[in-house]
Design a protein around this motif. Structure first.
Motif, PDB file in Angstrom:
ATOM      1  N   ASP A 147      49.435   0.875  -4.585  1.00 28.92           N
ATOM      2  CA  ASP A 147      49.728  -0.547  -4.425  1.00 28.92           C
ATOM      3  C   ASP A 147      48.629  -1.404  -5.049  1.00 28.92           C
ATOM      4  O   ASP A 147      48.898  -2.424  -5.692  1.00 28.92           O
ATOM      5  CB  ASP A 147      49.921  -0.907  -2.945  1.00 28.92           C
ATOM      6  N   LEU A 157      48.761  -1.153  -8.910  1.00 28.75           N
ATOM      7  CA  LEU A 157      49.845  -1.989  -9.448  1.00 28.75           C
ATOM      8  C   LEU A 157      49.463  -3.463  -9.420  1.00 28.75           C
ATOM      9  O   LEU A 157      49.719  -4.199 -10.373  1.00 28.75           O
ATOM     10  CB  LEU A 157      51.127  -1.766  -8.629  1.00 28.75           C
ATOM     11  N   ARG A 183      48.895  -6.081 -12.717  1.00 27.70           N
ATOM     12  CA  ARG A 183      49.571  -7.371 -12.927  1.00 27.70           C
ATOM     13  C   ARG A 183      48.596  -8.446 -13.397  1.00 27.70           C
ATOM     14  O   ARG A 183      49.000  -9.466 -13.933  1.00 27.70           O
ATOM     15  CB  ARG A 183      50.245  -7.834 -11.619  1.00 27.70           C
ATOM     16  N   GLU A 204      52.525   2.242 -14.426  1.00 26.90           N
ATOM     17  CA  GLU A 204      53.759   1.732 -13.825  1.00 26.90           C
ATOM     18  C   GLU A 204      53.919   2.188 -12.380  1.00 26.90           C
ATOM     19  O   GLU A 204      54.567   1.518 -11.578  1.00 26.90           O
ATOM     20  CB  GLU A 204      54.963   2.202 -14.638  1.00 26.90           C
TER      21      GLU A 204
END
Lengths: 816, 327
Positions: free
Chosen positions: A806, A809, A813, A682
């Protein structure tokens, strides 16, 4: 089985080699004790100090502040301070200077620009200049010769004042007008043409390399992996910023205290550039606070300091600021690699196609040669590698710890991991399937290779057998836990250098090499080597380095230092023993009187008959009887292909790039890294929680300093993997994070307790002591091991370094 | 760095008197921010007034909460028992910041006045509206990886306060006591102390010329006692936050009675989020509630090319922090 074969073949070769060596020596002179080159290697009792974890001999000097770094020679008469004023913009032309405010500042002695700085005798901008300066040329451009601006941070003026503070303040008040133009920031700028440097003369980058038919083989391969990787610009960021003090002791005699990895290289370069005989330039570097490659070449600031000192007629000190360290001493270039692997269903490589695109400077066609690593790591019949460059408004990039191998291994070892998962193979297994039993690039046998042992020992230490073959399945609270591994290798580059030993009858010795100690332990390990070569204790040896007045040698770089210096000290000691043997056999009072020199051996400082060791005497007795307080030996040591060529009587390679082509063996260190990460899916944070590195690096001179080298290399690799990136503004081509607050290198909390082990290797082909370099190998494969562990943890492959939150993450996704 | 004169002031009156005489003078406490800025020629001051001996000291229990003198050091406040017990988030925000050496030097008054780490501000070679009003902002189309997504303007997207402490102070209704050159004191809540950049990014706080930070008062509250500060960064220590969250909850019987939320690293100022607090109060202390609050907090975000990840990161940071205090 293969290992056994290799061993037996090596043994045969070794015996033949030794025979040839003996024959060669005997035909030259029968004064030389036999088997000099292999005595050290074959005779374990000779290694008393070598192999011991001796604490650093310079440790006390360093922790007490007594160690003098290049910027700390403050006693020079009338020394003044220089500050470089740099260009704000990355491209343009200087249209004028407003000196008035700066000149009014107190203490200002001179403001030098392209209009009034003394000209160098030559620069590397011409072919002749480049040749005269030598290997240390990295950037051929010399600033302050014209009004042209090519990169942000380019020197445009030098301000000299009585104190550093005055010089800084005057530099701040100096106004430079520049007509700015739009720069090219990187290869990512679509306006800039991409070109293949292969056809260009003098290109430091390779164009295209081929063997077999890679494209066809890839197209027909049952298993394929195609992926593109990117690597951010990295800066070496040593603790000690580069610094130069230039002192003209006479109109034609210069002493330079310079933070350099190679005083001999620097001496040659400065003498050529300044038009002085080489012996009129003396370069001193007693201690160095890290280099990692950026202090290997000659850079403009050293030359400019010498020219400035000439102009003002006083010793001048220049220390680069931390921001200037990002625009003065090179960097690892930003680059993109596309890799295509074709393999059988069993995972055996059929084809490897590699294409690299990177940013270089306006003048030089430089790129790290990733292709060398790509072409040799695994058995693969079809191979093609192409390098493409884009000229950007940046200074010329340079060698940074394992140039080529470090970024190259991220691409290849990540794709190998992909292939393993695709085919359901264990990552170690697929590497064993593709193990190269000889060098795929040259077909040569390896001088030694213990990679399989590295895999095996690393896996044991790590507990790899407990690995869950499926990824994304191990959780610890909120964290995803993953394991990854990768292969490491680094070549034994070709090198040579000189040494002098001076043995005193009282049992002390001074040993001299114009080497540098980057902080890696050179002072310590060469002290150990010298002690054993001379048969005395390490505390009786004073090893002097870091002064070009000492015997010339190579730089500490390319992992060549320890092996080159050790071999040269060994050879110098042999020279000394030959002299002493001659003395003994011609001294009527010696027990060895009238013995044949070839029948005499030296064991722990005692000269004795091989056939009857009881008959002999200690060197001290011999020297004292001859009223000899001291005696010198001088020798040239070879490291790598040149050593083997010399041993076998074959011609030495013409230049380092040719190493391997004419010698009998391919020479490399090998290793393996194993890594555990915890990923917060997360928050995108990745923390390394377990690390094992196993390295086969020939003879380990000192397990303590060697371990530190591996810790440091792996830590630097983790930095590249997870946080290091210098960002150039895409429109202005100027770095936006040129400070150590914003350019992140790992802190202690980022690094777990690492396990490091070495595989013992005896390699008779690479140099007299069987030493391979270990300065760089530990950064190779490190980023891939981390990325592979992230893949195991998350099921997501990150292909862009650094793997910052970054990017994690973004990957999370994506569907698995 | 320019030449400057240096004087010591032992009282507030003496200090403010010096800046009245020399408007370009600056106060220096720990110097950990000021000297960096001066060395990079980003700020020039002909005079530095050392305020280390002014007795803005003490960490005291008041009837409403705590009062902390502005000259207390980050390490002393972070490790203080009263702070740890009553405001764990504030302690954590201090101890997760900088390095031990810096925390030992830096005063908390100075910490509140830290300036942005935006690379364009920190290098005088770049245009920057904050440094040279009207010169432009290359960050808008350039390296904005670590810049703000909340409270931005076309002039500036810098996280003007890059640190941690003020994020926690803003969350827990801390009030600054300021003293001006006339010796007059006033109270300003931390959440109102910082200004949005608008068209005047050079104006970062409501502090008047020569005004001193005297003390910080923080009201005790149940939500402050059950609080945390979560900081996300690229390396494990000694780095500014990519995103951070200071949160506190007062939960009774599974229902949130009161909540405090502020975000760091994502706003042009320490970002107190009444929207998130509203989404929490009266709701069950569950992940679903926290997700809704996080979405509310970032609703107005204006991400750019490099910093779009912060919208998700800040939300996840906030959710994890809330989960932690909810237990």
């Amino acid at each position: 089985m293969n290992d056994l074969l290799l061993k037996s073949r090596n043994k045969q070769r070794q015996q033949r080699l030794r025979h040839e060596v003996s024959r060669l020596y005997l035909s030259l002179t029968d004064l030389i004790p036999m088997d000099t080159e292999s005595t050290f290697f074959e005779n374990p009792p000779q290694t008393v100090a070598v192999g011991q974890p001796l604490s650093r001999v310079d440790g006390r000097a360093k922790v007490t502040g007594a160690a003098k770094y290049s910027a700390e020679y403050n006693h020079l008469p009338g020394m003044v301070h220089a500050v470089i004023k740099t260009s704000d913009v990355a491209k343009g032309r200087v249209t004028g200077f407003d000196l008035s405010a700066a000149q009014r500042e107190p203490g200002v002695l001179a403001i030098l620009t392209h209009q009034n700085l003394p000209k160098p005798a030559l620069t590397a901008e011409t072919k002749e200049g480049k040749e005269a300066i030598g290997y240390s040329v990295q950037m051929t451009f010399m600033p302050l010769q014209s009004d042209q601006i090519f990169y942000a941070g380019q020197p445009v003026a030098i301000v000299v004042a009585d104190t550093l503070e005055h010089a800084q303040q005057a530099a701040a008040k100096l106004r430079v007008s520049i007509a700015a133009e739009a720069p090219i920031a990187s290869y990512q700028d679509t306006k800039a043409p991409r070109y293949n440097p292969g056809g260009k003369p003098d290109a430091d980058a390779e164009g295209t390399k081929r063997r077999g038919k890679a494209a066809e083989a890839f197209a027909a391969a049952p298993a394929q992996v195609t992926a593109t990787y990117s690597h951010a610009t990295n800066h070496h960021s040593p603790m000690e910023p580069s610094a130069t003090i230039a002192h003209w002791e006479a109109a034609d005699r210069l002493t330079v205290y310079d933070a350099t990895q190679g005083v001999s290289w620097q001496q040659r370069a400065l003498s050529a550039i300044l038009g002085l005989p080489q012996d009129q330039v003396r370069v001193i570097t007693k201690y160095l606070g890290g280099g990692f490659g950026c202090k290997g070449p000659i850079w403009p600031h050293s030359v400019l300091t010498a020219l400035t000192a000439k102009a003002v007629g006083r010793p001048v000190k220049l220390v680069l600021t931390r921001p200037q360290m990002f625009t003065s001493v090179g960097h690892r270039e930003d680059q993109e690699q596309t890799l295509r692997l074709g393999a059988t269903k069993q995972g055996k490589l059929l084809a490897l196609l590699h294409e690299k695109t990177s940013t270089t400077s306006p003048w030089d066609d430089y790129a790290e040669t990733n292709s060398k690593f790509m072409g040799m790591l695994y058995q693969c019949p079809n191979f093609e590698a192409t390098t493409k460059l884009v000229k950007g408004n940046v200074m010329t990039p340079t060698w940074m710890r394992a140039p080529g191998e470090a970024p190259g291994s991220f691409a290849l070892e990540s794709s190998m991991d992909d292939l393993a998962y695709q085919l359901g193979l264990d990552p170690v297994q697929i590497r064993l399937v593709n193990h190269a039993d000889k060098d795929p690039a040259t077909g040569q046998p390896w001088s030694s290779k213990s990679l399989k042992q590295c895999y095996q020992r690393g896996a044991e230490l790590f507990g790899w057998s407990k690995r869950n073959p499926k990824n994304g399945l191990t959780r610890d609270g909120k964290y995803l836990v993953g394991w990854g591994m990768a292969t490491a290798t680094y070549p034994v580059n070709d090198s040579q250098g000189n040494a002098r030993v001076r043995l005193f009858a009282d049992g002390h010795a001074v040993v001299q090499v114009a080497a540098t100690d980057l902080g890696t332990g050179t002072y310590t390990v060469i002290t150990q080597v010298a002690a054993d070569c001379l048969g005395i204790a390490p505390d009786k040896v004073r090893f002097e380095l870091g002064d070009s007045a000492l015997p010339t040698t190579n730089i500490s770089g390319g992992s060549m230092g320890a092996g080159t210096f050790a071999s040269s000290v060994y050879t110098a000691a042999q020279d000394l023993w030959q002299k002493l043997t001659k003395m003994a056999v011609t001294d009527a009072k010696s027990p060895l009187f009238r013995a044949k020199p070839a029948e005499v051996e030296v064991v722990k400082g005692r000269l004795q008959l091989k056939a009857n060791p009881a008959k002999g005497e200690d060197f001290a007795a011999l020297m004292k009887r001859g009223s000899l307080t001291d005696l010198e030996g001088f020798g040239q040591g070879k490291y790598g292909a040149g050593y083997e060529a010399a041993q076998s009587g074959a011609p030495a390679p013409a230049k380092p790039d040719d190493a391997g082509k004419e010698s009998g063996h391919a020479m490399y260190s090998f290793g393996a890294h194993f890594c555990e990460v915890r990923v917060d899916p997360e928050l995108g944070t990745v923390r390394i929680t377990k690390w094992v590195s196993v390295v086969a690096g020939g003879r380990i001179l000192n397990p303590k300093t060697a371990r530190s080298q591996v810790l440091g290399g792996a830590t630097m690799g983790i930095g590249a993997a997870l946080m290091e990136q210098t960002v150039r503004d895409p429109n202005l081509a100027r770095y936006t994070n040129a400070s150590l607050a914003d350019y992140h290198v790992p802190v202690n909390a980022d690094i777990p307790d690492m396990t490091v082990e070495f595989i013992d290797e005896h390699d008779p082909y690479i140099n007299a002591l069987g030493v391979k370099g270990i300065g760089e190998i530990a950064i190779v494969g490190t980023a891939a091991a981390v990325g592979n562990a992230i893949f195991h943890a998350t099921g997501r492959r990150l292909r862009s370094l650094p793997m910052t939150p970054d990017k994690v993450l973004e990957a999370m996704r994506q569907p698995v | 760095m320019n030449d400057f004169s240096y004087t010591q002031a032992t009282t507030a009156k003496e200090a403010t008197g010096r800046t009245k005489d020399q408007p370009q003078a600056a106060y220096i406490a720990g110097g950990t921010t000021l000297l960096d800025l001066m060395k990079a020629n980003l700020q020039e001051h002909p005079q530095l007034v050392d305020i280390n001996t002014i007795p803005f000291k003490g960490i005291e229990q008041t009837k409403d909460g705590l009062r902390i003198g502005a000259m207390e050091r980050m390490s002393d406040v972070g490790e203080n028992k009263l702070v740890l017990e009553q405001f764990p988030a504030i302690s954590e925000s201090l101890l997760l910041a900088a390095s031990p050496q810096l925390r030992n030097m830096a005063s908390i008054g100075g910490n509140i006045l830290q300036r942005t780490r935006c690379g364009y501000f920190r290098d005088a070679a770049f245009p920057c509206n904050k440094r040279v009003p009207g010169s432009g902002c290359p960050a808008l189309e350039g390296d904005n990886h670590n810049l703000a997504v909340l409270g931005t303007s076309d002039s500036c997207i810098a996280t003007a306060y890059p640190g941690d402490l003020s994020v926690a102070l803003a969350a827990f209704d801390a009030v600054l006591t300021l003293e001006n050159q006339k010796g007059k004191q006033r109270q300003v809540p931390v959440k109102d102390f910082y200004l949005l950049p608008g068209n005047t990014p050079q104006k970062e706080t409501v502090l008047e010329a020569g005004e001193l930070i005297v003390a910080i008062t923080i009201p005790a509250a149940a939500h402050a006692q059950r609080s945390t500060y979560l900081k996300v960064r690229e390396r494990s220590s000694y780095a500014y936050a990519l995103a951070s969250a200071a949160v506190g909850l007062d939960v009774h019987g599974g229902t949130i009675r009161s909540a405090r939320v502020a975000l760091g690293g994502v706003g042009t100022k320490p970002w107190r989020s009444p929207e998130a607090e509203k989404a929490l109060v009266g709701q069950p202390a569950t992940e679903a509630t926290f997700r809704a609050a996080a979405a509310a907090a970032l609703r107005g975000a204006q991400p750019r090319k490099e910093n779009a990840f912060k919208v998700e990161l800040a939300q996840n940071t906030l959710v994890q922090a809330l989960m932690k205090v909810a237990g």
